[in-house]
Design an enzyme around this catalytic site. Structure first.
Site, PDB file in Angstrom:
ATOM      1  N   ASP A  98       0.720  -1.100  -0.132  1.00 49.89           N
ATOM      2  CA  ASP A  98       0.127   0.113   0.134  1.00 49.89           C
ATOM      3  C   ASP A  98       0.914   1.392  -0.029  1.00 49.89           C
ATOM      4  OD1 ASP A  98      -3.071   0.499   1.884  1.00 49.89           O
ATOM      5  OD2 ASP A  98      -2.346   1.789   0.590  1.00 49.89           O
ATOM      6  N   ASP A 199      -3.397   4.665  -2.478  1.00 56.00           N
ATOM      7  CA  ASP A 199      -4.202   5.103  -1.711  1.00 56.00           C
ATOM      8  C   ASP A 199      -4.693   6.704  -2.112  1.00 56.00           C
ATOM      9  OD1 ASP A 199      -5.197   5.420   1.401  1.00 56.00           O
ATOM     10  OD2 ASP A 199      -4.075   7.379   1.262  1.00 56.00           O
ATOM     11  N   GLU A 249      -7.200   3.232  -4.957  1.00 53.00           N
ATOM     12  CA  GLU A 249      -8.367   3.507  -4.098  1.00 53.00           C
ATOM     13  C   GLU A 249      -8.944   4.920  -4.573  1.00 53.00           C
ATOM     14  OE1 GLU A 249      -8.003   5.409  -0.510  1.00 53.00           O
ATOM     15  OE2 GLU A 249      -9.484   4.322   0.518  1.00 53.00           O
ATOM     16  N   HIS A 323      -9.965  -1.715   6.351  1.00 60.96           N
ATOM     17  CA  HIS A 323      -9.465  -1.234   7.709  1.00 60.96           C
ATOM     18  C   HIS A 323     -10.102   0.205   8.033  1.00 60.96           C
ATOM     19  CE1 HIS A 323      -7.120   0.768   4.733  1.00 60.96           C
ATOM     20  NE2 HIS A 323      -6.835   1.596   5.285  1.00 60.96           N
ATOM     21  N   ASP A 324     -10.747   0.716   6.974  1.00 62.00           N
ATOM     22  CA  ASP A 324     -11.685   2.042   7.092  1.00 62.00           C
ATOM     23  C   ASP A 324     -13.119   1.725   7.358  1.00 62.00           C
ATOM     24  OD1 ASP A 324      -9.884   3.373   4.632  1.00 62.00           O
ATOM     25  OD2 ASP A 324      -9.340   3.517   6.595  1.00 62.00           O
TER      26      ASP A 324
HETATM   27  O1  TEU Z   1      -8.988   6.416   2.955  1.00 58.14           O
HETATM   28  C1  TEU Z   1      -9.360   7.304   2.051  1.00 58.14           C
HETATM   29  C2  TEU Z   1     -10.555   7.887   2.899  1.00 58.14           C
HETATM   30  O2  TEU Z   1     -11.256   8.591   1.999  1.00 58.14           O
HETATM   31  C3  TEU Z   1     -10.748   7.595   4.173  1.00 58.14           C
HETATM   32  O3  TEU Z   1     -11.444   8.903   4.556  1.00 58.14           O
HETATM   33  C4  TEU Z   1     -11.728   6.521   4.308  1.00 58.14           C
HETATM   34  O4  TEU Z   1     -12.649   6.448   2.993  1.00 58.14           O
HETATM   35  C5  TEU Z   1     -12.802   6.876   5.321  1.00 58.14           C
HETATM   36  O5  TEU Z   1     -11.956   6.785   6.396  1.00 58.14           O
HETATM   37  C6  TEU Z   1     -14.109   6.099   5.353  1.00 58.14           C
HETATM   38  O6  TEU Z   1     -14.870   6.466   6.243  1.00 58.14           O
HETATM   39  C7  TEU Z   1      -7.342   6.078   2.716  1.00 58.14           C
HETATM   40  C8  TEU Z   1      -7.102   5.041   3.629  1.00 58.14           C
HETATM   41  O7  TEU Z   1      -7.617   3.817   3.400  1.00 58.14           O
HETATM   42  C9  TEU Z   1      -7.454   5.484   5.187  1.00 58.14           C
HETATM   43  O8  TEU Z   1      -7.009   4.655   6.014  1.00 58.14           O
HETATM   44  C10 TEU Z   1      -6.446   6.832   5.390  1.00 58.14           C
HETATM   45  O9  TEU Z   1      -6.867   7.397   6.508  1.00 58.14           O
HETATM   46  C11 TEU Z   1      -6.761   8.001   4.195  1.00 58.14           C
HETATM   47  O10 TEU Z   1      -6.846   7.257   2.886  1.00 58.14           O
HETATM   48  C12 TEU Z   1      -5.622   9.202   4.342  1.00 58.14           C
HETATM   49  O11 TEU Z   1      -4.671   8.540   3.833  1.00 58.14           O
END
Ligand code: TEU
Length: 545
Positions: A98, A199, A249, A323-324
């Site tokens: 990632d 990302d 993403e 993970h989000d």
């Molecule tokens: O997430 C992208 C993003 O828009 C995040 O705000 C996520 O979709 C949101 O938390 C969902 O509610 C990526 C990564 O996956 C995330 O872990 C990082 O915090 C973010 O980018 C910043 O790098």
């Protein structure tokens, strides 16, 4: 079996911090992943996607990179990482890393230099603007709350940060910066990497810096040069590497852009993640809200993207969780009883894995790990959740309701330690875990799952086998069925003279399959012993006709 066609691959996502700790410091590490490679081989997956393990102050758990060329010592050494690649490759597993190239940590030496002065050689690696009077350059909102511009006292200018104040957006208009990024990507390809997850990659091209009617997404999402930048990235790095898999993403993107990002002849990315299906429980588009999820909208989105991407010649990731996101069995299934948890977790897996695209399994999803239901703010660790709690209170939401919303929506729900067995801390660490383990680890764990032939684990193992064996799962035409049915998620895949029908009952009631749907054939997978027109609660079945 290692699959030669990347489109038959299945990816397992590892959040290293919560996967397996071998040092007793309460955080997962690279050696902990090496310890579990045989388990992942047993599951049958092809790629392992590791969320960032590069040097980082860990304000956003690694999505704030401070040195792209070093491994975060919290996770181990570069030698450990090389051993992980070697051990994975020896088992026919591939490693997808990632990489965060929309922004860096403000601890990155580029930013430390950049903020020194307006004429510093690194100044233009980031996006600096003068304020307007005492106001930021624009009224854009950060995705983590507050204004998207942070004033820096050293020069009095503002820098753009679409996420946390410690995550400064890179200026992709700067040719030298892009060259540095490509050199770094090639370094890790030469190191042995098999793929990348990029990302928030559709945010790298910022358009005009003007005030917005909303939070500014319209100016930088799928921005004016994003396809040029991705094509240039492709051509300067992974583009000619056979079998190298990339996934972008895509935050708040469109079907049209996702087709353009992934059509092979455009030489951009192999595949994309989009999240529209994971916003069907957002009230008026607001994540931090309470609303039962809209099942019909969930199906509409899935089928719109399945048919659109297929017709457009693109390629999608298909996934329930990462993970989000909260745990899928708690969000779209039913974790209230053990029977419903197991049945609905299997149902969700079957419903998803027969769709077209690359399936992603998030760590613990294969054993039906659930949300955490934390009852005290002190238990939360995620920066987005902690910011959201303050913002909800500022909006007048009570502490009790804000806590209840976090219980369902917080990213921490998917970041608790993987539950390996019923020993203390679920076998994740001999120390104190950085975040609490879910309460149900004594019954929900890998050891129990491997010992029970009827566990969720073996449903996932079977689905992966089918993905490897049946071309129809990869290349079959997608035909939605029962699109307006309030409880059934159903579709067909057609390839040559073969048809597979998948029917999933998302409800806790017995639901009758309409007579005009033919359900005779041989069963590929079923989360009950038998099936007939009266589908049992959370029953899912895939039948080859
Ligand atoms: O997430 C992208 C993003 O828009 C995040 O705000 C996520 O979709 C949101 O938390 C969902 O509610 C990526 C990564 O996956 C995330 O872990 C990082 O915090 C973010 O980018 C910043 O790098």
């Amino acid at each position: 079996m290692a699959v030669s066609d990347w489109k038959k691959s299945v990816v397992y996502q590892i959040y290293p911090k919560s996967f397996n700790d071998t040092t007793g410091n309460g955080q997962g590490d690279i050696n902990g992943i090496i310890e579990k490679l045989d388990y992942l081989k047993t599951l049958g997956v092809d790629y392992l996607w590791l969320t960032p393990v590069y040097r980082s102050p860990m304000n956003d758990n690694g999505y704030d990179i401070s040195d792209y060329y070093e491994i975060n010592p919290d996770f181990g050494t570069k030698e450990d990482f090389k051993r992980l690649l070697d051990e994975a490759h020896a088992r026919g597993l591939k490693i997808m890393s990632d990489i965060v190239i929309n922004h860096t940590s403000t601890d990155h030496h580029w930013f430390v230099e950049s903020r020194q002065s307006k004429d510093n050689p690194y100044r233009d690696y980031y996006i600096w603007k003068d304020g307007i009077g005492d106001n930021p350059p624009t009224n854009w909102g950060s995705k983590f709350g507050g204004n998207a511009w942070q004033k820096d006292e050293v020069t009095g200018q503002y820098y753009l940060r679409l996420f946390d104040v410690t995550q400064a957006d890179l200026n992709w208009e700067n040719d030298k910066l892009r060259r540095e990024i490509y050199d770094m990507i090639n370094y890790w390809i030469d190191f042995g990497m098999d793929g990348f997850r990029f990302d928030v990659i559709n945010l790298i091209s910022k358009g005009e810096y003007k005030n917005s009617e909303a939070i500014g997404k319209e100016f930088y999402t799928d921005g004016p040069r994003v396809h040029d930048f991705l094509h240039e990235l492709n051509r300067n790095t992974f583009g000619d590497r056979d079998g190298f898999m990339t996934v972008g993403e895509m935050s708040s993107t469109t079907l049209e852009h996702c087709i353009a990002y992934t059509k092979p002849e455009r030489q951009e990315l192999s595949s994309v993640f989009n999240f529209h299906h994971l916003k069907v429980d957002y009230k008026d588009g607001e994540k931090w809200s309470e609303m039962p999820y809209d099942f019909i909208e969930l199906k509409n989105i899935f089928f719109k993207w399945q048919i659109g991407i297929q017709a457009g010649g693109g390629w999608n990731a298909i996934f329930w969780c990462n993970h989000d996101q909260p745990r899928v069995v708690s969000r779209f299934g039913n974790d209230a009883t053990e029977e419903n948890r197991v049945k609905s977790a299997k149902m969700l897996a079957i419903a998803l894995h027969f769709l077209q695209g690359t399936p992603y399994i998030y760590q613990g999803e294969e054993i039906g790990m659930t949300n955490l239901y934390f009852e005290d703010m002190k238990q939360y660790r995620d920066i987005e959740s902690l910011n959201a709690y303050q913002i909800m209170k500022e909006r007048g939401i009570s502490e009790e309701q804000a806590l209840r919303i976090l219980q369902h929506k917080s990213r921490d729900n998917s970041r608790s330690p993987v539950q390996w067995d019923d020993s203390e801390n679920a076998g994740f660490t001999t120390g104190t875990p950085w975040i609490e383990t879910a309460k149900n680890y004594q019954t929900v764990n890998v050891r129990q799952a491997l010992a029970d032939k009827n566990s969720i684990f073996y449903t996932y193992q079977r689905l992966i086998e089918l993905r490897h064996e049946l071309d129809i799962m990869t290349y079959g035409k997608v035909l939605p069925l029962l699109e307006k049915h309030p409880e059934l998620f159903a579709y067909e895949r057609q390839l040559d003279d073969q048809t597979v029908i998948v029917i999933a009952n998302f409800s806790d009631k017995v639901i009758y399959v309409p007579e005009d749907i033919a359900i005779d054939g041989d069963v590929l997978i079923n989360n009950y012993e038998t099936y007939n027109r009266a589908l049992q609660p959370y029953q899912a079945v895939a039948i080859r006709k």
